[in-house]
Scaffold this active site. Structure first.
Site, PDB file in Angstrom:
ATOM      1  N   ARG A   1       5.432   0.881  27.585  1.00  0.00           N
ATOM      2  CA  ARG A   1       4.554   1.303  26.484  1.00  0.00           C
ATOM      3  C   ARG A   1       4.523   2.817  26.392  1.00  0.00           C
ATOM      4  O   ARG A   1       4.540   3.405  25.315  1.00  0.00           O
ATOM      5  CB  ARG A   1       3.142   0.821  26.774  1.00  0.00           C
TER       6      ARG A   1
ATOM      7  N   ASN B   1       0.835  -1.213   0.000  1.00  0.00           N
ATOM      8  CA  ASN B   1       0.000   0.000   0.000  1.00  0.00           C
ATOM      9  C   ASN B   1       0.868   1.261   0.000  1.00  0.00           C
ATOM     10  O   ASN B   1       0.546   2.243  -0.673  1.00  0.00           O
ATOM     11  CB  ASN B   1      -0.957   0.005   1.194  1.00  0.00           C
TER      12      ASN B   1
ATOM     13  N   ASP C   1     -11.161   0.430  14.134  1.00  0.00           N
ATOM     14  CA  ASP C   1     -11.915   0.402  12.864  1.00  0.00           C
ATOM     15  C   ASP C   1     -13.283   1.086  12.976  1.00  0.00           C
ATOM     16  O   ASP C   1     -14.181   0.805  12.171  1.00  0.00           O
ATOM     17  CB  ASP C   1     -12.093  -1.048  12.360  1.00  0.00           C
TER      18      ASP C   1
ATOM     19  N   HIS D   1      -8.456  -0.751   5.655  1.00  0.00           N
ATOM     20  CA  HIS D   1      -8.828  -2.042   6.240  1.00  0.00           C
ATOM     21  C   HIS D   1      -9.345  -2.949   5.120  1.00  0.00           C
ATOM     22  O   HIS D   1     -10.155  -2.518   4.295  1.00  0.00           O
ATOM     23  CB  HIS D   1      -9.901  -1.852   7.317  1.00  0.00           C
TER      24      HIS D   1
ATOM     25  N   GLU E   1      -7.647  -1.937  -2.425  1.00  0.00           N
ATOM     26  CA  GLU E   1      -6.760  -1.180  -1.529  1.00  0.00           C
ATOM     27  C   GLU E   1      -5.829  -0.220  -2.266  1.00  0.00           C
ATOM     28  O   GLU E   1      -5.720   0.956  -1.906  1.00  0.00           O
ATOM     29  CB  GLU E   1      -5.913  -2.135  -0.687  1.00  0.00           C
TER      30      GLU E   1
HETATM   31  C1  GAR Z   1      -3.221  -4.714   3.899  1.00  0.00           C
HETATM   32  O1  GAR Z   1      -4.038  -5.692   3.336  1.00  0.00           O
HETATM   33  C2  GAR Z   1      -4.010  -3.843   4.850  1.00  0.00           C
HETATM   34  O2  GAR Z   1      -5.317  -3.613   4.425  1.00  0.00           O
HETATM   35  C3  GAR Z   1      -3.984  -4.691   6.093  1.00  0.00           C
HETATM   36  O3  GAR Z   1      -2.659  -5.168   6.153  1.00  0.00           O
HETATM   37  C4  GAR Z   1      -2.165  -5.347   4.805  1.00  0.00           C
HETATM   38  C5  GAR Z   1      -0.809  -4.676   4.681  1.00  0.00           C
HETATM   39  O4  GAR Z   1      -0.213  -4.977   3.450  1.00  0.00           O
HETATM   40  N1  GAR Z   1      -4.354  -3.922   7.250  1.00  0.00           N
HETATM   41  C6  GAR Z   1      -5.084  -4.419   8.252  1.00  0.00           C
HETATM   42  O5  GAR Z   1      -5.463  -5.566   8.307  1.00  0.00           O
HETATM   43  C7  GAR Z   1      -5.411  -3.418   9.359  1.00  0.00           C
HETATM   44  N2  GAR Z   1      -6.441  -3.920  10.221  1.00  0.00           N
HETATM   45  P1  GAR Z   1       0.967  -4.098   2.866  1.00  0.00           P
HETATM   46  O6  GAR Z   1       2.048  -3.996   3.944  1.00  0.00           O
HETATM   47  O7  GAR Z   1       1.473  -4.880   1.668  1.00  0.00           O
HETATM   48  O8  GAR Z   1       0.426  -2.749   2.479  1.00  0.00           O
END
Ligand code: GAR
Length: 209
Positions: free
Chosen positions: A66, A14, A151, A110, A181
């Site tokens: 944290r 992304n 979310d 998401h 995405e």
């Molecule tokens: C993506 O599919 C994103 O939508 C998901 O993690 C992946 C990251 O891929 N995010 C979640 O699940 C957040 N709840 P990437 O590192 O190749 O962009």
């Protein structure tokens, strides 16, 4: 120029889509000033470096508490004077002090049609496993503003994707990325950079361009 920071944990496809759309002019008036990862081995950091973008690894494990991690994270973001923080596969809960300080200035992608298959425990492949288990015929992706509820913030953009016979979680994940995405996240940043998005009564409103 919209100053964007991107938070990542994994492969960074992304992030790559954002870099590419800035490169080809589909996203106007935005620049990525910083990429932060909680995982120093995330390939996303390499993608950032290859694009000449400052890439920082900040892991909770390197801090004694944290709170100390949260402070370092906030200091890093603040130092870059960001207008927008994009969570692109960022699997860490944000510091509570992000809100209201960055209210309506943080977006997340998401991989489902919220409110389906979202909330605590739904990330990455788990989302697609749940969608296949339920037998939905359509799934998709959502870009939403981030608030304290996982979310749960105002929805900005959604795109549906067909589930096909024989899909595995991996095949479905790839289709959702390609068809939804990598299209939606750059589009959302371009809309925000163009000053076309506002949040009203807890809902995101997009002005016609
Ligand atoms: C993506 O599919 C994103 O939508 C998901 O993690 C992946 C990251 O891929 N995010 C979640 O699940 C957040 N709840 P990437 O590192 O190749 O962009």
């Amino acid at each position: 120029m919209l100053r964007v920071g991107v938070c990542v944990s994994g492969g960074g496809t992304n992030l790559q889509a954002i870099i590419d759309r800035i490169g080809d002019g589909a996203i106007e008036n935005a620049s990525i000033e910083l990429v932060v990862s909680n995982n120093k081995n995330a390939y996303a950091l390499e993608r950032a470096r290859q694009a000449g973008i400052e890439a920082v690894a900040l892991s909770p494990r390197d801090y004694e508490s944290r709170e100390a991690f949260h402070e370092a994270f906030m200091e890093t973001l603040d130092a870059h004077r960001l207008d927008l923080v994009v969570l692109a596969g960022f699997l860490v809960i944000l510091p509570p002090q992000m809100f209201p300080r960055y209210e309506n200035r943080v977006i997340n992608i998401h991989p489902s049609l919220i409110p389906s298959f979202c909330g605590t425990g739904f990330y990455g492949l788990k989302v697609h496993e749940a969608a296949l288990k339920r037998g939905v015929k359509l799934t998709g992706a959502t870009v939403h503003f981030v608030n304290e509820e996982t979310d749960g913030g105002p929805i900005l953009l959604q795109k549906s994707v067909e589930v096909k016979d024989g899909d595995t979680p991996e095949i479905l994940q790839r289709r959702v990325m390609e068809e939804a995405e990598w299209v939606l996240l750059p589009q959302a940043i371009n809309l925000i950079a163009g000053g076309r998005v506002r949040v009203e009564d807890g809902k995101a409103v997009i002005e016609e361009g």
